[in-house]
Design a protein around this motif. Sequence first.
Motif, PDB file in Angstrom:
ATOM      1  N   ARG A 116      36.133  27.067  74.009  1.00  0.00           N
ATOM      2  CA  ARG A 116      37.532  26.918  72.468  1.00  0.00           C
ATOM      3  C   ARG A 116      38.322  26.321  72.537  1.00  0.00           C
ATOM      4  NH1 ARG A 116      32.460  24.800  71.570  1.00  0.00           N
ATOM      5  NH2 ARG A 116      30.956  26.167  71.386  1.00  0.00           N
ATOM      6  N   ALA A 117      39.363  27.493  72.995  1.00  0.00           N
ATOM      7  CA  ALA A 117      40.982  26.429  73.340  1.00  0.00           C
ATOM      8  C   ALA A 117      41.583  25.452  73.967  1.00  0.00           C
ATOM      9  CB  ALA A 117      41.484  28.141  74.168  1.00  0.00           C
ATOM     10  N   GLU A 118      40.406  25.099  74.433  1.00  0.00           N
ATOM     11  CA  GLU A 118      40.801  23.855  74.896  1.00  0.00           C
ATOM     12  C   GLU A 118      40.081  22.760  74.082  1.00  0.00           C
ATOM     13  OE1 GLU A 118      39.089  22.251  78.814  1.00  0.00           O
ATOM     14  OE2 GLU A 118      39.445  24.241  80.285  1.00  0.00           O
ATOM     15  N   LEU A 119      38.820  22.842  73.882  1.00  0.00           N
ATOM     16  CA  LEU A 119      38.800  21.786  72.196  1.00  0.00           C
ATOM     17  C   LEU A 119      40.085  22.281  71.098  1.00  0.00           C
ATOM     18  CD1 LEU A 119      36.323  20.177  70.695  1.00  0.00           C
ATOM     19  CD2 LEU A 119      35.209  22.411  70.021  1.00  0.00           C
ATOM     20  N   ALA A 120      40.108  23.340  70.319  1.00  0.00           N
ATOM     21  CA  ALA A 120      41.430  23.829  69.465  1.00  0.00           C
ATOM     22  C   ALA A 120      41.970  22.608  70.060  1.00  0.00           C
ATOM     23  CB  ALA A 120      41.389  24.726  69.344  1.00  0.00           C
ATOM     24  N   VAL A 121      43.284  22.699  71.391  1.00  0.00           N
ATOM     25  CA  VAL A 121      44.130  22.089  71.194  1.00  0.00           C
ATOM     26  C   VAL A 121      43.628  20.220  71.536  1.00  0.00           C
ATOM     27  CG1 VAL A 121      45.170  21.686  73.323  1.00  0.00           C
ATOM     28  CG2 VAL A 121      44.992  24.062  72.812  1.00  0.00           C
ATOM     29  N   ASP A 122      42.837  20.351  72.289  1.00  0.00           N
ATOM     30  CA  ASP A 122      42.332  18.549  71.897  1.00  0.00           C
ATOM     31  C   ASP A 122      42.591  17.889  70.613  1.00  0.00           C
ATOM     32  OD1 ASP A 122      42.005  16.268  73.447  1.00  0.00           O
ATOM     33  OD2 ASP A 122      40.058  16.190  72.608  1.00  0.00           O
ATOM     34  N   VAL A 123      41.577  18.743  69.643  1.00  0.00           N
ATOM     35  CA  VAL A 123      41.628  18.226  68.813  1.00  0.00           C
ATOM     36  C   VAL A 123      43.338  17.982  67.922  1.00  0.00           C
ATOM     37  CG1 VAL A 123      40.901  18.612  66.028  1.00  0.00           C
ATOM     38  CG2 VAL A 123      38.912  18.485  68.120  1.00  0.00           C
ATOM     39  N   LEU A 124      43.256  19.410  67.867  1.00  0.00           N
ATOM     40  CA  LEU A 124      45.191  19.449  67.383  1.00  0.00           C
ATOM     41  C   LEU A 124      45.667  17.839  68.001  1.00  0.00           C
ATOM     42  CD1 LEU A 124      47.244  20.708  66.379  1.00  0.00           C
ATOM     43  CD2 LEU A 124      48.050  21.771  68.210  1.00  0.00           C
ATOM     44  N   HIS A 125      46.216  17.402  69.670  1.00  0.00           N
ATOM     45  CA  HIS A 125      47.123  16.357  69.738  1.00  0.00           C
ATOM     46  C   HIS A 125      46.443  14.988  69.293  1.00  0.00           C
ATOM     47  CE1 HIS A 125      49.171  19.344  71.972  1.00  0.00           C
ATOM     48  NE2 HIS A 125      48.707  19.517  72.944  1.00  0.00           N
ATOM     49  N   LYS A 126      45.051  15.297  69.045  1.00  0.00           N
ATOM     50  CA  LYS A 126      44.564  13.674  68.540  1.00  0.00           C
ATOM     51  C   LYS A 126      44.618  13.874  66.984  1.00  0.00           C
ATOM     52  CE  LYS A 126      42.916  12.104  72.480  1.00  0.00           C
ATOM     53  NZ  LYS A 126      42.831  13.555  73.713  1.00  0.00           N
TER      54      LYS A 126
ATOM     55  N   ILE B 171      33.750   9.048  75.026  1.00  0.00           N
ATOM     56  CA  ILE B 171      33.001   7.824  75.249  1.00  0.00           C
ATOM     57  C   ILE B 171      33.161   7.881  76.717  1.00  0.00           C
ATOM     58  CG2 ILE B 171      32.274   5.335  75.120  1.00  0.00           C
ATOM     59  CD1 ILE B 171      32.306   5.720  72.365  1.00  0.00           C
ATOM     60  N   LEU B 172      34.455   6.993  77.392  1.00  0.00           N
ATOM     61  CA  LEU B 172      35.266   7.301  78.403  1.00  0.00           C
ATOM     62  C   LEU B 172      35.087   8.393  79.255  1.00  0.00           C
ATOM     63  CD1 LEU B 172      38.402   4.973  77.555  1.00  0.00           C
ATOM     64  CD2 LEU B 172      35.676   3.710  78.217  1.00  0.00           C
ATOM     65  N   GLU B 173      35.846   9.048  78.852  1.00  0.00           N
ATOM     66  CA  GLU B 173      35.275  10.406  79.481  1.00  0.00           C
ATOM     67  C   GLU B 173      33.742  10.580  80.119  1.00  0.00           C
ATOM     68  OE1 GLU B 173      37.723  13.195  78.243  1.00  0.00           O
ATOM     69  OE2 GLU B 173      39.583  12.341  77.536  1.00  0.00           O
ATOM     70  N   ASN B 174      33.334  10.672  79.374  1.00  0.00           N
ATOM     71  CA  ASN B 174      31.612  11.058  79.675  1.00  0.00           C
ATOM     72  C   ASN B 174      30.584  10.229  80.261  1.00  0.00           C
ATOM     73  OD1 ASN B 174      30.646  14.166  78.336  1.00  0.00           O
ATOM     74  ND2 ASN B 174      32.734  13.272  77.001  1.00  0.00           N
ATOM     75  N   ALA B 175      31.349   8.924  80.148  1.00  0.00           N
ATOM     76  CA  ALA B 175      30.664   7.712  80.442  1.00  0.00           C
ATOM     77  C   ALA B 175      30.964   7.781  82.240  1.00  0.00           C
ATOM     78  CB  ALA B 175      30.879   6.827  80.353  1.00  0.00           C
ATOM     79  N   THR B 176      32.021   8.034  82.407  1.00  0.00           N
ATOM     80  CA  THR B 176      33.071   8.250  83.650  1.00  0.00           C
ATOM     81  C   THR B 176      31.959   9.342  84.625  1.00  0.00           C
ATOM     82  OG1 THR B 176      34.945   8.658  83.263  1.00  0.00           O
ATOM     83  CG2 THR B 176      34.265   6.517  83.311  1.00  0.00           C
TER      84      THR B 176
ATOM     85  N   GLN C 269      31.287  20.172  73.212  1.00  0.00           N
ATOM     86  CA  GLN C 269      30.328  21.447  72.603  1.00  0.00           C
ATOM     87  C   GLN C 269      30.581  22.180  73.520  1.00  0.00           C
ATOM     88  OE1 GLN C 269      29.593  18.126  72.340  1.00  0.00           O
ATOM     89  NE2 GLN C 269      26.686  18.044  73.276  1.00  0.00           N
ATOM     90  N   THR C 270      30.686  21.882  75.632  1.00  0.00           N
ATOM     91  CA  THR C 270      30.078  22.362  76.083  1.00  0.00           C
ATOM     92  C   THR C 270      31.734  22.870  77.167  1.00  0.00           C
ATOM     93  OG1 THR C 270      30.428  20.699  77.590  1.00  0.00           O
ATOM     94  CG2 THR C 270      28.131  21.395  77.084  1.00  0.00           C
ATOM     95  N   TRP C 271      33.117  23.075  76.283  1.00  0.00           N
ATOM     96  CA  TRP C 271      34.075  23.268  75.950  1.00  0.00           C
ATOM     97  C   TRP C 271      34.821  24.832  75.554  1.00  0.00           C
ATOM     98  CZ3 TRP C 271      37.949  18.957  75.176  1.00  0.00           C
ATOM     99  CH2 TRP C 271      38.147  17.906  75.203  1.00  0.00           C
TER     100      TRP C 271
END
Length: 163
Positions: free
Chosen positions: A100-110, A84-89, A96-98
């Motif tokens: 896949r490797a970046e998405l996987a890393v973000d989901v892992l850390h969160k 919400i914050l990243e897209n709103a700003t 879904q536009t990232w």
Amino acid sequence: MTAAEKLEQRLTGRPDSHVPARVLARLTGMPEAPARQPRWRNLTMHYGQGALVGVVRSMMAQAGLRGAWASGMFTVVRLTNDQILENATGVGAPPQTWPRAELAVDVLHKSVYGFVTGAVADILAARDGAGPGQRHAALRPGRHADVGPLPRGAAYGVRARRA
């Protein structure tokens, strides 16, 4: 989450993200640096957002939403808050536009954040005894659709005290 992130960065060579700092700059009207953002700004947004959203997991645990299932639900809240914050700003784009490797890393850390925060919140809440949701579930253990709500006093009443 930060420790896991730093370990992952050492293993993969992935550089620091400056997205949190850019989001904070846009939310507060501070100027953005052209490339690297100030470290203090990145850390302020990173830890501040984690602390504020962590309050939601604490409320979940106090209400009786505990364990891995609740931590999974909370991980989705944490990911959603970021998006919400990243897209709103305008700093980020929908996941879904990232790549896949970046998405996987973000989901892992969160997920690490969500489950560690959940474990701590659950331990702290357990000191107060069962939450209202847990007391409701205990009325008739198992999966049943015909269990009415707790009486009002039992839902909002004084919790069991520690000995």
